[in-house]
Design an enzyme around this catalytic site. Sequence first.
Site, PDB file in Angstrom:
ATOM      1  N   ARG A 226     -29.278 -24.521  42.723  1.00 35.07           N
ATOM      2  CA  ARG A 226     -28.281 -24.792  41.669  1.00 35.07           C
ATOM      3  C   ARG A 226     -27.103 -23.834  41.785  1.00 35.07           C
ATOM      4  NH1 ARG A 226     -31.502 -23.506  36.873  1.00 35.07           N
ATOM      5  NH2 ARG A 226     -29.571 -23.822  35.730  1.00 35.07           N
TER       6      ARG A 226
ATOM      7  N   HIS B  52     -36.124 -12.230  26.398  1.00 32.87           N
ATOM      8  CA  HIS B  52     -35.295 -12.705  27.514  1.00 32.87           C
ATOM      9  C   HIS B  52     -33.847 -12.716  27.074  1.00 32.87           C
ATOM     10  CE1 HIS B  52     -34.211 -14.862  31.152  1.00 32.87           C
ATOM     11  NE2 HIS B  52     -33.328 -15.492  30.389  1.00 32.87           N
TER      12      HIS B  52
ATOM     13  N   SER C  96     -35.663 -23.511  33.258  1.00 37.99           N
ATOM     14  CA  SER C  96     -35.774 -22.404  34.211  1.00 37.99           C
ATOM     15  C   SER C  96     -36.235 -21.131  33.478  1.00 37.99           C
ATOM     16  CB  SER C  96     -34.403 -22.214  34.872  1.00 37.99           C
ATOM     17  OG  SER C  96     -34.281 -20.963  35.472  1.00 37.99           O
TER      18      SER C  96
ATOM     19  N   ASP D 108     -38.978 -22.786  40.446  1.00 32.14           N
ATOM     20  CA  ASP D 108     -37.720 -22.273  39.883  1.00 32.14           C
ATOM     21  C   ASP D 108     -36.980 -21.414  40.895  1.00 32.14           C
ATOM     22  OD1 ASP D 108     -35.839 -21.865  37.631  1.00 32.14           O
ATOM     23  OD2 ASP D 108     -36.352 -19.790  38.045  1.00 32.14           O
TER      24      ASP D 108
ATOM     25  N   LYS E 217     -40.473 -19.530  33.396  1.00 33.59           N
ATOM     26  CA  LYS E 217     -40.831 -18.180  33.855  1.00 33.59           C
ATOM     27  C   LYS E 217     -41.474 -17.383  32.734  1.00 33.59           C
ATOM     28  CE  LYS E 217     -36.731 -17.888  35.502  1.00 33.59           C
ATOM     29  NZ  LYS E 217     -35.431 -17.759  36.123  1.00 33.59           N
TER      30      LYS E 217
HETATM   31  N1  URA Z   1     -31.381 -17.624  33.841  1.00 33.87           N
HETATM   32  C1  URA Z   1     -32.411 -18.288  34.399  1.00 33.87           C
HETATM   33  O1  URA Z   1     -33.496 -17.733  34.561  1.00 33.87           O
HETATM   34  N2  URA Z   1     -32.226 -19.557  34.767  1.00 33.87           N
HETATM   35  C2  URA Z   1     -31.057 -20.208  34.605  1.00 33.87           C
HETATM   36  O2  URA Z   1     -30.961 -21.368  34.947  1.00 33.87           O
HETATM   37  C3  URA Z   1     -29.988 -19.510  34.025  1.00 33.87           C
HETATM   38  C4  URA Z   1     -30.181 -18.202  33.638  1.00 33.87           C
END
Ligand code: URA
Length: 439
Positions: free
Chosen positions: A168, A82, A183, A161, A187
Site C-alpha cells: 500500500r 496505539h 491493519s 499486514d 496487529k
Molecule cells: N498504521 C498501521 O499500522 N497501518 C496503517 O495502515 C496505517 C497506520
Amino acid sequence: MQVFELIRNKRDGHILSAEEIDFFIQGYASGDIPDYQAAAMAMAIFFKGLNDEELMTWTQAMIHSGDVMDLGDIEGYKVDKHSTGGVGDKPSLILAPIVAAAGLWVPMISGRGLGHTGGTLDKLESIPGFQVQLSSERFREVLRGCGMVLAGQTEDLVPADRKLYALRDVTATVASIPLIASSIMSKKLAEGIDGLVLDVKFGRGAFMQDVESARALAKTLVSIGSRMGKQVVALLTDMNQPLGTHVGNSLEVIEACEILQGRVDNDVAQLSFRLAAEMLLLGGLTEDLDGAMLLVDELIQSGAAFRKFQEVVTAQGGDPRTLEDYGRFPQAKGVAVLSAPDDGWVHGIACQAIGRLGIRLGAGRTKVSDPVDPAVGFILHRKIGDEVKAGDRLVTVYYNDADLADEIRQPLIDCFEISDSPVTAPPIVLEKLGVEDVS
Ligand code: URA
C-alpha cells in the site's frame, strides 16, 4: 475461486463473502496471490470501501494469517495503546512504565518510523544495548518479569499486514479507512490484549489531517475492537505541531525521562498522562478518570514509573545509566541554535515539514532499509501560542553533517509561522470516543 473475479467484484462495488476474503488474505500471505493482484484489490477497496461485515472478516483473516499471541497463562488485565503516528510522538515511552507500575500488564508491540513520523523502536534503540527484536519466549519472560515489554513485531505476527502495508505504501492506497483500521487492529488484537486505548491524531502532522476523517477512523477502530470483545476507547488528539519539545530518537527518550521524573510538564506529558489514565480506567484500577489521573501523578511523584522504565531497559539489554546520564547516548558532532527572524506570536508550525527535515538530517528513514541516526534532531524552544522576539532562540539543531545542517537551516526557520497577534495554543485532547459512540 478466481482472484480476477474477486477484484472485479470489488471494483464494481459488490460485497465480498467471508470465504472470498479468507481465500484472498491467505493466498496473499502465502505468496500464491501476486503483488499486482493484491495492489489492484487494495485500489478497489480504496475506492469502494468495505462494509461492516467485510471489514470484520478482513480483520479476522489478517489476524489469522499468522500466530496469535496467547497470554492466557498470565493472569490479570493486559492493555496496550496505539497511536496513528506523528512528530515528536513519544507517549508510549512514558505511559507504558506508568501503567505497568500501577500493576496492569503492558505487552507493547511497536513500529519503526516511516514517512514523516517517528517510530518507538528507533527511539528505544538509541539507548545503548537495547534489544527490540525479541523471540516470543523472551517477550513473555520480560513481560512476566517487568509487567511490560517494548518490542517489535515478530515474523509470525500478522504476516499479511507486513506484506500488504509495504504494498500500500508504494501504490497510493494507504489513506483508506478500512485498510488502515484493519491493519492497525489486526496487529493489536493479535497481541492477546484485553483493552486498547487509541490515540487518533488529526492536524498538519497527522495521517488524517482533518478532524472529520480522524473521527471516522477512530469510530471504525473502536467498532472493530468492541465487536471482537475487547474494551476499546479512542482519543482524538491534536497533531498540528510536534508533541513536546524534542524531535529525534535519543532526544525523545531524554524528554520522556525528564517527564517520567516529574521535571517537565508540557503537552506531551499531559497527553501521555491522560492516555495512561484511560488505560488504568479500562483495567478497572480506579472508578473514574479523576481517580486515574491522581494515580498517574502518584506513580510519577513517587519515582515508581521511572524505576519501571529503568527496570525494563535493563531487562531488554539497555544500559540504564543512560536514562540519568544523557552523555551516554550517542552524541551529535555539532549543535546550532536558530533564532526567530521577527517579533510576534507563533501561530502555526509546519509539523509535517519538521518531520521531513528531521529525516533529511538522518533522524528517520525514507525506506524501510535506511539506517537512522540516533543522535540528530531538534529541540523546539517555541510552540503555538508562544510570544517571540526577533533574535530569541527558536530551535536547536543537533547534527552530524554540517552541510545538511546548513541546508535545512532556513527551511526549518520557515516552519515557524509568526504573526503579530496573540493566539491560544490548541487543547491536546479534543474528544473521547467509546463503544457507545459507535453502536
Ligand atoms: N498504521 C498501521 O499500522 N497501518 C496503517 O495502515 C496505517 C497506520
